[in-house]
Design a protein around this motif. Structure first.
Motif, short mmCIF file in Angstrom:
data_model
loop_
_atom_site.label_atom_id
_atom_site.label_comp_id
_atom_site.label_asym_id
_atom_site.label_seq_id
_atom_site.Cartn_x
_atom_site.Cartn_y
_atom_site.Cartn_z
N LEU A 69 0.84 -1.21 0.00
CA LEU A 69 0.00 0.00 0.00
C LEU A 69 0.87 1.26 0.00
O LEU A 69 0.61 2.20 -0.77
N LYS A 70 1.88 1.28 0.87
CA LYS A 70 2.73 2.48 0.94
C LYS A 70 3.51 2.69 -0.35
O LYS A 70 3.73 3.83 -0.79
N GLU A 71 3.93 1.61 -0.98
CA GLU A 71 4.65 1.74 -2.25
C GLU A 71 3.72 2.26 -3.35
O GLU A 71 4.12 3.09 -4.17
N ALA A 72 2.49 1.76 -3.37
CA ALA A 72 1.55 2.21 -4.40
C ALA A 72 1.11 3.65 -4.17
O ALA A 72 0.79 4.37 -5.13
N ALA A 73 1.06 4.10 -2.90
CA ALA A 73 0.64 5.47 -2.62
C ALA A 73 1.63 6.49 -3.17
O ALA A 73 1.24 7.61 -3.53
N VAL A 74 2.88 6.11 -3.28
CA VAL A 74 3.90 7.05 -3.77
C VAL A 74 3.77 7.24 -5.28
O VAL A 74 3.95 8.36 -5.80
N ILE A 75 3.44 6.17 -5.99
CA ILE A 75 3.42 6.23 -7.45
C ILE A 75 1.99 6.18 -8.00
O ILE A 75 1.77 5.82 -9.14
N SER A 76 1.02 6.53 -7.16
CA SER A 76 -0.38 6.44 -7.58
C SER A 76 -0.68 7.43 -8.70
O SER A 76 -0.13 8.54 -8.75
N MET A 77 -1.60 7.04 -9.62
CA MET A 77 -1.99 7.87 -10.74
C MET A 77 -3.31 8.58 -10.48
O MET A 77 -3.90 9.16 -11.39
N GLY A 78 -3.80 8.56 -9.23
CA GLY A 78 -5.07 9.18 -8.90
C GLY A 78 -5.01 10.69 -8.87
O GLY A 78 -3.93 11.29 -8.77
N THR A 79 -6.19 11.30 -8.91
CA THR A 79 -6.28 12.76 -8.88
C THR A 79 -6.32 13.25 -7.44
O THR A 79 -6.53 12.48 -6.50
N GLU A 80 -6.11 14.54 -7.27
CA GLU A 80 -6.17 15.14 -5.94
C GLU A 80 -7.62 15.41 -5.56
O GLU A 80 -8.47 15.69 -6.41
N VAL A 81 -7.90 15.31 -4.25
CA VAL A 81 -9.25 15.57 -3.73
C VAL A 81 -9.14 16.61 -2.64
O VAL A 81 -8.09 16.78 -2.00
N SER A 82 -10.24 17.33 -2.42
CA SER A 82 -10.26 18.38 -1.40
C SER A 82 -10.53 17.78 -0.03
O SER A 82 -10.94 16.63 0.11
N ASP A 83 -10.33 18.60 1.00
CA ASP A 83 -10.59 18.15 2.37
C ASP A 83 -12.08 17.91 2.60
O ASP A 83 -12.44 17.02 3.39
#
Length: 522
Positions: free
Chosen positions: A233-247
């Motif tokens: 999970l931590k490795e995928a979070a660094v290279i994730s292709m997802g978009t940014e979301v607001s708070d």
């Protein structure tokens, strides 16, 4: 004759003064038209008054069931003499009194008319009681008895079982809907997480803890996920292709995760409650098929009593009625299981054994259900024993350890022949024949031996096939031996033409690895 009359205040025992008037039932009611005529017809002998409402409820509840209470039995023993006949309003109660107390009881139309007359003049016949006393007592006792009859005990709450199993299904649907929503919303921000964490509850916990995927590197997921999953999970979070979301988006996603976790917690509590209820209502069925399958069977039939009336063949396909009707209509194979497919014993079985195990499980479940519905005990011994038997049968079918069961005896041809060899043989002197034969006479039947047969040929010496009308001969290493002769030769007084025998017996002898000679040829 004595008359037993039950009131809300106690038991009354009357003496019939003129029994001759009981013969005319139609005019018996006129004898109670007034208090004076009623006193000339019956007279009060004894009266047992209830001390409190609990005693009254116990006595009346026993009378409703047709059994005398302890106080009533004592009352009758003290006031009924030898040879007296007791008139009762309930024939079942009278039979029990006759059996237990040895008092002759009678119940007929004349007795019912007599009791009706006593009831109409009850306050006049009972001294010390009037309508103002009996009316409140009757009303209070009727209310208590009604509550007693309608009382729902904590041990038999079938309605709650039906509602709980339906609520569990609704909770699962609702939780899955919320989980799909969380995956779609958070998948825009961290799409790789859906493949890494596939469980909905763990997914919601991870999203609630992590929030933004940037925080994953600094968080500890050891309480939620395994070490290798956490690292992935931590490795995928660094290279994730997802978009940014607001708070604001993360806040609503976390609230949705809270809903999922609360539903999961409530479902676990509801499942524990269902397990405890099922262990009280149907302990043997629960031990055999599990609380969920047992509750679904009860819910499908409406009550445990309705389920107990069904045979094992019907229980086997409960829940598959549509498939059964469709198979009958189209003349296809009928289903082998319904709701019991999800029972642990059936789930553990291999696909080719599920039908056999489900049939055995349905038969055992029918016995367990009837034991729970009509039995007095509340223990699950029968269900546990039957489940162990089914598991042993499953291991037997799959070729595993048989456990407490003995191995089934398998018929072995070689063992059978060995047993036959060990038995002493006695040969009739009339059936002894020469031990030599000409080799050329066996040429024609020998052709039959080339035919392939599914039967195992006889190879041991000293064994022969009994064929009426034949000499059975075997050739081994150039030596020809006669193994037996037919008793039919003696019966007919001489040999029959060989052609009549060869059509029928040659093939049979060849299947056993023998050479059969017609008697005429020999």
């Amino acid at each position: 004759m004595l008359v037993l009359f039950e009131t809300s205040g106690g038991f009354a025992l009357f003496k019939v003064l003129d029994e001759g008037k009981l013969a005319n039932v139609e005019d018996l009611g006129d004898e109670f038209s007034s208090a004076e005529s009623a006193r000339r017809m019956v007279r009060l002998i004894a009266f047992h008054k209830f001390d409190n409402t609990s005693e009254a409820l116990e006595a009346v509840a026993k009378l409703v069931e047709g059994t005398p209470s302890k106080d009533l039995r004592k009352f009758l023993k003290n006031n009924c003499g030898d040879g007296e006949t007791l008139a009762v309003a309930d024939s079942k109660l009278g039979n029990i009194i006759t059996e237990k107390l040895d008092i002759q009881c009678v119940h007929n139309n004349a007795v019912m008319e007599l009791l009706r007359g006593v009831r109409s003049q009850l306050t006049e016949l009972l001294s010390g009681l009037d309508d103002n006393d009996l009316a409140p007592m009757s009303l209070e006792l009727s209310h208590i008895l009604a509550r007693y009859k309608l009382k729902i005990t904590s041990d038999k709450v079938e309605t709650m079982i039906i509602q709980v199993i339906g609520l569990l299904d609704d909770l699962d649907k609702e939780r899955n809907t919320y989980a799909n929503g969380v995956r779609e919303l958070y998948g825009l921000h961290f799409p790789e997480l859906a493949k890494i964490v596939q469980d909905n509850i763990l997914y919601a916990k991870a999203v609630k803890l992590m929030g933004n995927r940037i925080n994953a590197a600094n968080l500890d997921f050891s309480e939620i996920l395994a070490d290798e999953v956490e690292a992935e999970l931590k490795e995928a979070a660094v290279i994730s292709m997802g978009t940014e979301v607001s708070d604001l988006d993360l806040m609503h996603i976390r609230q949705l995760c809270d809903q999922i976790l609360s539903l999961a917690e409530y479902r676990a509590q509801l499942n524990d409650y269902l397990k405890s209820r099922m262990n009280k209502i149907a302990p043997n069925l629960t031990a055999l098929v599990g609380e969920l399958v047992g509750a679904r069977l009860i819910s499908h039939c409406g009550s445990l009593l309705n389920l107990a009336k069904l045979p094992g063949s019907t229980i086997q396909i409960l829940g598959a009625e549509k498939a059964l009707n469709r198979a009958r209509k189209n003349k296809h194979a009928t289903p082998k299981y319904g709701l019991i497919y999800h029972a642990p014993v059936v789930s553990q079985a291999a696909p080719e054994h599920k039908g056999k195990i489900s049939r055995s499980l349905a038969a055992k479940a029918a016995l367990a259900i009837r034991c729970d519905a009509f039995g007095d005990g509340q223990d699950s011994t029968m269900g546990v024993e039957n489940r162990l038997k089914l598991e042993a049968r499953l291991r037997n079918l799959e070729g595993g350890d048989l456990g407490a069961f003995e191995k089934e005896e398998v018929y072995d041809k070689d063992e059978k022949k060995k047993t036959d060899d060990e038995e002493p043989k006695t040969e009739d002197p009339s059936k002894k024949r020469k031990t030599e034969a000409e080799p050329e006479t066996a040429e024609e039947p020998a052709k039959k031996e080339k035919k392939k047969s599914k039967h195992e040929p006889i190879t041991r010496s000293g064994e022969f096939l009994s064929c009426d009308g034949f000499l059975l001969v075997r050739e081994e290493e150039g030596e020809v031996s006669v193994l037996g002769a037919a008793s039919l030769l003696e019966f007919c007084g001489g040999p029959l033409p060989g052609g009549m025998w060869s059509r029928f017996w040659f093939g049979l002898a060849a299947q056993r690895g023998l050479v059969a000679f017609p008697v005429s040829s020999w």
